[in-house]
Every structure is written in structure tokens, then in C-alpha cells.
Design a protein around this motif. Structure first.
Motif, PDB file in Angstrom:
ATOM      1  N   LEU A  51      -7.509 -31.931 -78.594  1.00  0.00           N
ATOM      2  CA  LEU A  51      -7.867 -30.573 -78.219  1.00  0.00           C
ATOM      3  C   LEU A  51      -8.547 -29.877 -79.394  1.00  0.00           C
ATOM      4  O   LEU A  51      -8.266 -30.191 -80.557  1.00  0.00           O
ATOM      5  CB  LEU A  51      -6.611 -29.792 -77.820  1.00  0.00           C
ATOM      6  CG  LEU A  51      -5.963 -30.199 -76.488  1.00  0.00           C
ATOM      7  CD1 LEU A  51      -4.587 -29.577 -76.360  1.00  0.00           C
ATOM      8  CD2 LEU A  51      -6.851 -29.775 -75.319  1.00  0.00           C
ATOM      9  N   PRO A  52      -9.438 -28.927 -79.114  1.00  0.00           N
ATOM     10  CA  PRO A  52     -10.086 -28.196 -80.212  1.00  0.00           C
ATOM     11  C   PRO A  52      -9.054 -27.569 -81.143  1.00  0.00           C
ATOM     12  O   PRO A  52      -8.042 -27.028 -80.698  1.00  0.00           O
ATOM     13  CB  PRO A  52     -10.913 -27.130 -79.482  1.00  0.00           C
ATOM     14  CG  PRO A  52     -11.189 -27.726 -78.143  1.00  0.00           C
ATOM     15  CD  PRO A  52      -9.946 -28.514 -77.802  1.00  0.00           C
ATOM     16  N   ASP A  53      -9.345 -27.630 -82.417  1.00  0.00           N
ATOM     17  CA  ASP A  53      -8.399 -27.220 -83.450  1.00  0.00           C
ATOM     18  C   ASP A  53      -8.500 -25.724 -83.729  1.00  0.00           C
ATOM     19  O   ASP A  53      -9.604 -25.180 -83.910  1.00  0.00           O
ATOM     20  CB  ASP A  53      -8.690 -28.016 -84.728  1.00  0.00           C
ATOM     21  CG  ASP A  53      -7.797 -27.607 -85.876  1.00  0.00           C
ATOM     22  OD1 ASP A  53      -6.583 -27.800 -85.773  1.00  0.00           O
ATOM     23  OD2 ASP A  53      -8.340 -27.082 -86.867  1.00  0.00           O
ATOM     24  N   GLU A  54      -7.350 -25.043 -83.780  1.00  0.00           N
ATOM     25  CA  GLU A  54      -7.323 -23.603 -84.030  1.00  0.00           C
ATOM     26  C   GLU A  54      -7.916 -23.269 -85.401  1.00  0.00           C
ATOM     27  O   GLU A  54      -8.683 -22.305 -85.547  1.00  0.00           O
ATOM     28  CB  GLU A  54      -5.886 -23.089 -83.948  1.00  0.00           C
ATOM     29  CG  GLU A  54      -5.717 -21.605 -84.279  1.00  0.00           C
ATOM     30  CD  GLU A  54      -6.242 -20.684 -83.202  1.00  0.00           C
ATOM     31  OE1 GLU A  54      -6.461 -19.494 -83.494  1.00  0.00           O
ATOM     32  OE2 GLU A  54      -6.441 -21.146 -82.064  1.00  0.00           O
ATOM     33  N   GLN A  55      -7.586 -24.058 -86.420  1.00  0.00           N
ATOM     34  CA  GLN A  55      -8.136 -23.815 -87.747  1.00  0.00           C
ATOM     35  C   GLN A  55      -9.649 -23.999 -87.744  1.00  0.00           C
ATOM     36  O   GLN A  55     -10.383 -23.246 -88.381  1.00  0.00           O
ATOM     37  CB  GLN A  55      -7.485 -24.759 -88.757  1.00  0.00           C
ATOM     38  CG  GLN A  55      -7.906 -24.502 -90.205  1.00  0.00           C
ATOM     39  CD  GLN A  55      -7.165 -25.397 -91.174  1.00  0.00           C
ATOM     40  OE1 GLN A  55      -6.281 -26.166 -90.797  1.00  0.00           O
ATOM     41  NE2 GLN A  55      -7.524 -25.315 -92.453  1.00  0.00           N
ATOM     42  N   GLY A  56     -10.128 -24.996 -87.007  1.00  0.00           N
ATOM     43  CA  GLY A  56     -11.566 -25.202 -86.893  1.00  0.00           C
ATOM     44  C   GLY A  56     -12.249 -24.049 -86.197  1.00  0.00           C
ATOM     45  O   GLY A  56     -13.364 -23.649 -86.567  1.00  0.00           O
ATOM     46  N   LEU A  57     -11.607 -23.487 -85.166  1.00  0.00           N
ATOM     47  CA  LEU A  57     -12.169 -22.337 -84.457  1.00  0.00           C
ATOM     48  C   LEU A  57     -12.312 -21.147 -85.391  1.00  0.00           C
ATOM     49  O   LEU A  57     -13.340 -20.451 -85.384  1.00  0.00           O
ATOM     50  CB  LEU A  57     -11.291 -21.978 -83.262  1.00  0.00           C
ATOM     51  CG  LEU A  57     -11.721 -20.763 -82.443  1.00  0.00           C
ATOM     52  CD1 LEU A  57     -13.099 -20.958 -81.847  1.00  0.00           C
ATOM     53  CD2 LEU A  57     -10.690 -20.467 -81.344  1.00  0.00           C
ATOM     54  N   ARG A  58     -11.299 -20.912 -86.211  1.00  0.00           N
ATOM     55  CA  ARG A  58     -11.385 -19.801 -87.167  1.00  0.00           C
ATOM     56  C   ARG A  58     -12.493 -20.047 -88.197  1.00  0.00           C
ATOM     57  O   ARG A  58     -13.173 -19.108 -88.635  1.00  0.00           O
ATOM     58  CB  ARG A  58     -10.047 -19.605 -87.874  1.00  0.00           C
ATOM     59  CG  ARG A  58      -8.879 -19.246 -86.970  1.00  0.00           C
ATOM     60  CD  ARG A  58      -8.963 -17.798 -86.459  1.00  0.00           C
ATOM     61  NE  ARG A  58      -9.722 -17.659 -85.229  1.00  0.00           N
ATOM     62  CZ  ARG A  58      -9.229 -17.864 -84.005  1.00  0.00           C
ATOM     63  NH1 ARG A  58      -7.977 -18.238 -83.853  1.00  0.00           N
ATOM     64  NH2 ARG A  58      -9.988 -17.679 -82.945  1.00  0.00           N
ATOM     65  N   ALA A  59     -12.684 -21.316 -88.600  1.00  0.00           N
ATOM     66  CA  ALA A  59     -13.768 -21.637 -89.537  1.00  0.00           C
ATOM     67  C   ALA A  59     -15.128 -21.378 -88.905  1.00  0.00           C
ATOM     68  O   ALA A  59     -16.053 -20.889 -89.565  1.00  0.00           O
ATOM     69  CB  ALA A  59     -13.651 -23.092 -89.992  1.00  0.00           C
ATOM     70  N   TRP A 222      -8.260 -22.590 -76.427  1.00  0.00           N
ATOM     71  CA  TRP A 222      -9.406 -23.494 -76.450  1.00  0.00           C
ATOM     72  C   TRP A 222     -10.642 -22.919 -75.737  1.00  0.00           C
ATOM     73  O   TRP A 222     -11.166 -23.494 -74.772  1.00  0.00           O
ATOM     74  CB  TRP A 222      -9.034 -24.848 -75.824  1.00  0.00           C
ATOM     75  CG  TRP A 222      -7.724 -25.347 -76.320  1.00  0.00           C
ATOM     76  CD1 TRP A 222      -7.398 -25.648 -77.614  1.00  0.00           C
ATOM     77  CD2 TRP A 222      -6.542 -25.569 -75.547  1.00  0.00           C
ATOM     78  NE1 TRP A 222      -6.088 -26.050 -77.685  1.00  0.00           N
ATOM     79  CE2 TRP A 222      -5.545 -26.016 -76.436  1.00  0.00           C
ATOM     80  CE3 TRP A 222      -6.249 -25.443 -74.181  1.00  0.00           C
ATOM     81  CZ2 TRP A 222      -4.265 -26.319 -75.997  1.00  0.00           C
ATOM     82  CZ3 TRP A 222      -4.970 -25.753 -73.752  1.00  0.00           C
ATOM     83  CH2 TRP A 222      -3.993 -26.181 -74.657  1.00  0.00           C
ATOM     84  N   PRO A 223     -11.152 -21.772 -76.190  1.00  0.00           N
ATOM     85  CA  PRO A 223     -12.286 -21.140 -75.499  1.00  0.00           C
ATOM     86  C   PRO A 223     -13.588 -21.906 -75.632  1.00  0.00           C
ATOM     87  O   PRO A 223     -14.473 -21.760 -74.785  1.00  0.00           O
ATOM     88  CB  PRO A 223     -12.380 -19.768 -76.162  1.00  0.00           C
ATOM     89  CG  PRO A 223     -11.792 -19.972 -77.525  1.00  0.00           C
ATOM     90  CD  PRO A 223     -10.691 -20.967 -77.329  1.00  0.00           C
ATOM     91  N   VAL A 224     -13.744 -22.696 -76.703  1.00  0.00           N
ATOM     92  CA  VAL A 224     -14.967 -23.473 -76.886  1.00  0.00           C
ATOM     93  C   VAL A 224     -14.589 -24.911 -77.239  1.00  0.00           C
ATOM     94  O   VAL A 224     -13.474 -25.189 -77.671  1.00  0.00           O
ATOM     95  CB  VAL A 224     -15.900 -22.877 -77.967  1.00  0.00           C
ATOM     96  CG1 VAL A 224     -16.352 -21.472 -77.580  1.00  0.00           C
ATOM     97  CG2 VAL A 224     -15.216 -22.854 -79.325  1.00  0.00           C
ATOM     98  N   SER A 225     -15.528 -25.811 -77.054  1.00  0.00           N
ATOM     99  CA  SER A 225     -15.253 -27.238 -77.227  1.00  0.00           C
ATOM    100  C   SER A 225     -15.212 -27.639 -78.695  1.00  0.00           C
ATOM    101  O   SER A 225     -15.694 -26.922 -79.588  1.00  0.00           O
ATOM    102  CB  SER A 225     -16.333 -28.054 -76.524  1.00  0.00           C
ATOM    103  OG  SER A 225     -17.570 -27.918 -77.198  1.00  0.00           O
ATOM    104  N   ALA A 226     -14.673 -28.822 -78.942  1.00  0.00           N
ATOM    105  CA  ALA A 226     -14.668 -29.374 -80.292  1.00  0.00           C
ATOM    106  C   ALA A 226     -16.084 -29.574 -80.809  1.00  0.00           C
ATOM    107  O   ALA A 226     -16.363 -29.372 -82.001  1.00  0.00           O
ATOM    108  CB  ALA A 226     -13.906 -30.706 -80.307  1.00  0.00           C
TER     109      ALA A 226
END
Length: 327
Positions: A51-59, A222-226
Motif C-alpha cells: 500500500l502507498p506509504d504515509e511517510q512517502g505521501l508526506r514527502a 491512500w488518496p494517491v498511488s505509490a
């Protein structure tokens, strides 16, 4: 008559079904998408199993915020600005006006919203106003001082909602630096248009933190993809490519302007990704170009208008010129 190509750009399949021609023969100039896609997309490592990573989303939101010139906690990633516009519409109440002519979705965001002419935006003073900068389809660019004045005239209950989908080529005209918790200002930003990766479906809302919290709650996990996270983060951090592309698009837009003027058309607009021409029978010209497998964008409500996107290379420019001159 409403057809696929008057509804939205990018209708190559519908045009091909109507006019014929092999898929590879078509030159698609019907959108305002950069024909030079950011080249690093295929180099990004994407874990399709997780699943898309929360830390990655914040980055991603931090990288986008740095590009927009705002704080990261004022930025929310979206699965495209089309979704974002409609979400924002559910947050608006009271009297809402949308600038016209402009992007079709602006008129569909809020039921009962009334149009206001681009040349008479003062008629919407004290109300919520939705507009684009640069505007689509005419490419009109509102100056920063004029936008700040519009913001100041919203009144205690009105919002200024600015669709900055084409703003990446005009950073000095963005209202990003004016975003604050005590200002009734919201911006929508697109990733795919400037970076030439519209299929990624990535956009952003830039707004007061209370609004960001409400939108995040509605988007859920997960609003946007990996893929969107990995590619968007790397692209926004590629400042060298961004600066060089702004210069390149400016030069290519000048070449398109010169071509149109050689063919007796006066180009309109300041967004380098497309130009608008006013011609007595734009639909006839659209059909003549489509007969040569060149797709442009006509408008049902403005029968004199034809929008022409930026060709990707000299061969595309030459083909367009030959079709305009001799088709």
C-alpha cells in the motif's frame, strides 16, 4: 451538436472512429499537456505490492509545497485536480460564481453556481468566485495584483478558488505565497499538465489547514498511488529540468505563434502549452485538420474558437503549417 472532441481534449479514439486513420498517424494537439514528459518516470522504483506509504505521501506533499512556495501543512495530494475541484465544491456554500468562459468543471462544482464574465469579475464581489489562472481555453493570465484585489473583495463569507492547473510556467503569478489560515483562499494545482504525465492522475489542493483537514478526511486512506508518490516527489525535486523546461516551452510557444501568424491567424493566450485562435468557422477548420489526422479542440458554445496545443517537435510544427495552408 455535442461530440467527444467538443467536450474535452484528448479524444483521439473518438476522432479516429469518426475520421479514420491509423492510431500512430494522429497528431494530438487537443490538450494543454506538455508534449515533453518529465524523463525520469521510468527510473523510479515502485513497489506495486505494498500500500502507498504515509511517510512517502508526506514527502510528496513537501516536495510539491517547496515547488509551490507554501508550507507543507497547507498542501493535500489528490488523485487529479478534477476530483479536487469537485471535492472543493462540496465545501462551498452561499452565493457562488464561476468565471466564464473557463474550464467546464468550474460550472459543475456547485449546484446553482452562476457564471460571471471574465471581463466583469467585479460583479461577483462579496461572493465566492471560482476562476483559473492562466485561464482555459483562452490562456488569459491574471496579474498578481489583480488577483489579490479579487481576494480582498470576497467579503466575510466568500472564497476565492483559483485553478492554477497551468501555473507552473508562471510561478510569479501564483497566489501560493498568500495562502494562510486567516485567508479565504484555495488553490488547485495539477501535476500532469506541466510534467507531461497526465495519466498519473495527480493534483494538489493548497488551502488553509482547516480545509486541508476536511478534504483529507473525505479522501480517506491512500488518496494517491505509490507510482504518483514516487514519480511526483522526484519530479518536483528536479529543479534543473523544471527551469530548463520553462525556457524551452516559452521558445516553442513563440514558434507556434509565428506559424499561426504566417497562416493569417492571430494567436491568443499566455500559457505556452496552448494557443487559441478566433476564426469565422472554427468547426470547419477543425474538421479540415482532423481530415489530415490532426486533432485540435473546438468549442460548442464558442463556434469561432479553436484551441491548438503545442506540437512536440519541428516535424509536428511543419505538419500543422502545411495543413493550415493547404489542407
Amino acid at each position: 451538436m455535442t461530440m467527444r472532441w467538443t467536450w474535452h481534449g484528448g479524444g483521439v479514439a473518438a476522432a479516429r472512429a469518426h475520421f479514420g486513420g491509423a492510431p500512430e498517424s494522429w497528431l494530438d494537439l487537443s490538450t494543454g499537456i506538455n508534449p515533453h514528459a518529465w524523463p525520469g518516470a521510468s527510473e523510479q522504483a515502485i513497489d506495486w505490492r505494498a500500500l502507498p506509504d504515509e511517510q512517502g505521501l508526506r514527502a510528496l506533499e513537501q516536495a510539491a509545497a517547496d515547488h509551490f512556495g507554501v508550507a507543507a501543512d497547507h498542501v493535500c495530494a489528490l488523485p487529479g485536480t478534477e476530483v479536487g475541484l469537485r471535492l472543493v465544491g462540496t465545501l462551498l456554500d452561499g452565493s457562488v460564481r464561476h468565471a466564464s468562459p473557463a474550464y467546464r468543471t468550474h460550472g459543475a462544482m456547485v449546484q446553482g453556481a452562476a457564471p460571471v464574465d471574465l471581463d466583469h469579475l467585479g460583479d461577483a464581489d462579496g461572493q465566492t468566485l471560482i476562476l483559473a489562472n492562466p485561464n482555459n481555453p483562452d490562456g488569459r493570465l491574471h496579474g498578481l495584483a489583480d488577483l489579490v484585489a479579487l481576494l480582498d473583495r470576497r467579503g466575510p463569507d466568500g472564497w476565492l478558488v483559483v485553478d492554477e492547473a497551468f501555473a507552473d510556467c508562471h510561478p510569479a503569478s501564483s497566489l501560493g505565497p498568500f495562502i494562510a489560515d486567516d485567508r479565504r483562499l484555495m488553490l488547485l494545482r495539477s501535476f500532469g499538465k506541466f510534467f507531461g504525465l497526465a495519466g498519473l492522475r495527480l493534483g494538489f489542493l493548497v488551502a488553509p489547514r482547516a480545509v486541508i483537514a476536511r478534504v483529507r478526511d473525505r479522501l480517506g486512506a491512500w488518496p494517491v498511488s505509490a507510482a504518483a508518490i514516487a514519480i511526483g516527489t522526484a519530479a518536483y525535486r528536479d529543479s534543473g529540468w523544471i527551469g530548463a523546461m520553462r525556457d524551452q516551452l516559452g521558445h516553442e510557444a513563440q514558434a507556434l505563434d509565428a506559424l499561426l501568424m504566417r497562416c493569417s491567424h492571430q494567436p491568443m493566450g499566455q500559457s505556452p502549452l496552448f494557443r487559441l485562435i478566433d476564426t469565422p468557422d472554427a468547426m470547419a477548420l477543425f474538421e479540415r485538420l482532423a481530415g489530415q489526422a490532426i486533432l485540435t479542440r473546438p468549442f460548442e458554445a464558442q463556434p469561432r474558437w479553436l484551441r491548438i496545443g503545442l506540437p512536440s517537435d519541428a516535424a509536428g510544427l511543419s505538419r500543422l503549417e502545411q495543413a493550415l495552408r493547404h489542407g
